[in-house]
Design a protein around this motif. Sequence first.
Motif, PDB file in Angstrom:
ATOM      1  N   GLN A 130      39.576  47.141  46.555  1.00  0.00           N
ATOM      2  CA  GLN A 130      40.662  46.058  45.826  1.00  0.00           C
ATOM      3  C   GLN A 130      41.029  45.070  46.606  1.00  0.00           C
ATOM      4  O   GLN A 130      41.161  43.703  46.265  1.00  0.00           O
ATOM      5  CB  GLN A 130      41.865  46.735  45.178  1.00  0.00           C
ATOM      6  CG  GLN A 130      42.572  45.912  44.257  1.00  0.00           C
ATOM      7  CD  GLN A 130      43.541  46.396  43.394  1.00  0.00           C
ATOM      8  OE1 GLN A 130      44.442  46.937  44.363  1.00  0.00           O
ATOM      9  NE2 GLN A 130      43.666  46.506  42.145  1.00  0.00           N
ATOM     10  N   ASN A 149      38.055  42.845  47.382  1.00  0.00           N
ATOM     11  CA  ASN A 149      37.549  42.387  46.131  1.00  0.00           C
ATOM     12  C   ASN A 149      35.847  42.396  46.364  1.00  0.00           C
ATOM     13  O   ASN A 149      34.959  41.575  45.938  1.00  0.00           O
ATOM     14  CB  ASN A 149      37.665  41.304  45.590  1.00  0.00           C
ATOM     15  CG  ASN A 149      39.199  41.157  44.379  1.00  0.00           C
ATOM     16  OD1 ASN A 149      39.158  41.828  43.654  1.00  0.00           O
ATOM     17  ND2 ASN A 149      40.181  40.641  45.331  1.00  0.00           N
ATOM     18  N   GLN A 200      39.681  40.393  37.554  1.00  0.00           N
ATOM     19  CA  GLN A 200      40.323  41.460  38.470  1.00  0.00           C
ATOM     20  C   GLN A 200      39.950  42.810  37.807  1.00  0.00           C
ATOM     21  O   GLN A 200      39.770  43.183  36.722  1.00  0.00           O
ATOM     22  CB  GLN A 200      41.962  41.176  38.264  1.00  0.00           C
ATOM     23  CG  GLN A 200      42.120  39.719  38.666  1.00  0.00           C
ATOM     24  CD  GLN A 200      43.868  39.472  38.350  1.00  0.00           C
ATOM     25  OE1 GLN A 200      44.476  40.256  38.633  1.00  0.00           O
ATOM     26  NE2 GLN A 200      43.913  38.439  37.618  1.00  0.00           N
ATOM     27  N   TYR A 201      39.751  43.507  38.746  1.00  0.00           N
ATOM     28  CA  TYR A 201      39.198  45.156  38.550  1.00  0.00           C
ATOM     29  C   TYR A 201      40.325  46.084  38.687  1.00  0.00           C
ATOM     30  O   TYR A 201      41.052  46.043  39.755  1.00  0.00           O
ATOM     31  CB  TYR A 201      37.993  45.245  39.342  1.00  0.00           C
ATOM     32  CG  TYR A 201      36.957  44.321  39.187  1.00  0.00           C
ATOM     33  CD1 TYR A 201      35.971  44.461  38.183  1.00  0.00           C
ATOM     34  CD2 TYR A 201      36.709  43.390  40.085  1.00  0.00           C
ATOM     35  CE1 TYR A 201      35.140  43.755  37.947  1.00  0.00           C
ATOM     36  CE2 TYR A 201      35.724  42.320  40.083  1.00  0.00           C
ATOM     37  CZ  TYR A 201      34.692  42.522  38.964  1.00  0.00           C
ATOM     38  OH  TYR A 201      33.807  41.736  38.838  1.00  0.00           O
ATOM     39  N   TYR A 202      40.407  46.931  37.535  1.00  0.00           N
ATOM     40  CA  TYR A 202      41.465  48.087  38.074  1.00  0.00           C
ATOM     41  C   TYR A 202      40.640  49.313  37.322  1.00  0.00           C
ATOM     42  O   TYR A 202      40.877  49.875  36.083  1.00  0.00           O
ATOM     43  CB  TYR A 202      42.839  47.992  37.313  1.00  0.00           C
ATOM     44  CG  TYR A 202      43.608  48.820  37.612  1.00  0.00           C
ATOM     45  CD1 TYR A 202      44.488  48.856  38.658  1.00  0.00           C
ATOM     46  CD2 TYR A 202      44.108  50.139  36.836  1.00  0.00           C
ATOM     47  CE1 TYR A 202      45.424  49.608  39.012  1.00  0.00           C
ATOM     48  CE2 TYR A 202      44.836  51.113  37.049  1.00  0.00           C
ATOM     49  CZ  TYR A 202      45.764  50.820  38.287  1.00  0.00           C
ATOM     50  OH  TYR A 202      46.549  51.723  38.811  1.00  0.00           O
TER      51      TYR A 202
END
Length: 398
Positions: free
Chosen positions: A126, A129, A163-165
């Motif tokens: 994260q 990225n 955005q990644y979660y």
Amino acid sequence: MIKNKLIILSLIGLSFISCNLKNGKIENIRKGELNPTVELIKVEEKKFILDSNTAPQPQYTQLYQDSSYKRKFTFLNTYTNSIYIYDYETAEYIREISYDKEGPNGIQRPMGYLIKNLDSIYIFDQLTNSLILSNDDGKVKNKISLIGDKDPKNTEWSLSYPQYYPLTVAPLIETTQELLFTGMYAWAIPDSLLEKFHFTSRIDLSSSKVSFGHGYPATLYGSEFNWDDPIYTAVYSDLHPDGNKLIYSFPVSHDLYLANLDSSLYKTFYGGSNFAGTISSLEEKKSSPSHAEMGVHIAGTDLYGGIKYDKYRKVYYRFLRNAMSDVSKDSNWKEKPLSVIIMDKDFNYLGETNIGTLKNYNWENSFVSKEGLNIEYLHENDINEVYLSLHIFVPEEI
């Protein structure tokens, strides 16, 4: 202002209109009309013993099959920067894979991963990225930027890239030629971005080329609505059994959205609850509600969660965080009831079951095995955090 083009695209291929959209409200017009024939029954519990460096509710888990066809349950320990591996059948600890945080093999903030095999482990970092290809010796073999090689410290990239979660319930997905990774636009998405922002990345396994597809439906996230928090804009996806489509579950929609990987058009299917009510967005004038106001809204709103396909039983499971009644600024949204909606392979409603509350279950750590739907269970009396527990559910006729 909602673009006419987007309105048309969102309506193409509708199986039927399942909700009314007006003045920031999304109505469930099938509420109270659905007849359940199936319920979810708990049939088993698995307990994995944890060491002193590990706690329940890991960031991410994966069940994978190794080269000898044995199933391994794995989870990410962000504290030790490692992946723990257990035998899924016996719940016995096997080993862990550790990664450096700095240097040429550094993975600074791992948040999710996909194990193809022990020589090909893709890990999402994260902080940079990027998707990092590694092996079980902790060696980094390749780094793939998910933001077009832009500087991750310059947050302007978030206007163009998701955005990644990553979550177990919405994982990295492997197809025959690529990895699919669904992210989000974390806050209220402006209309100026709505038409061009895409939240699912497609990573070609042979070339490492990254492309993007699928966006927010304007009929859910256009200017009429104020969804100013990631809890509303999170996107949950699962691969359709034909291998060429993604099924999307948006928290604020009673519908499910189906799209071909190579198309921007959605086909919608009703995928809602017999009990969920109208989902209303935040007041338009409240662009930045207080923490207390946000808590009240979350507690009093029905919010859908992940969608999982069970190939063994040919059914879908969809999570719902039910609205609480009589909410106030003192309400704890962790007390929200948690339900699982069951649908057949054509998205026809079969039933739904309330399994507890958000305090009882970490529904974000859920996956399907041949035994059933696995959901992490949180033991209130496990104060020493000895176990990671999974409750396994199967659908049964009423």
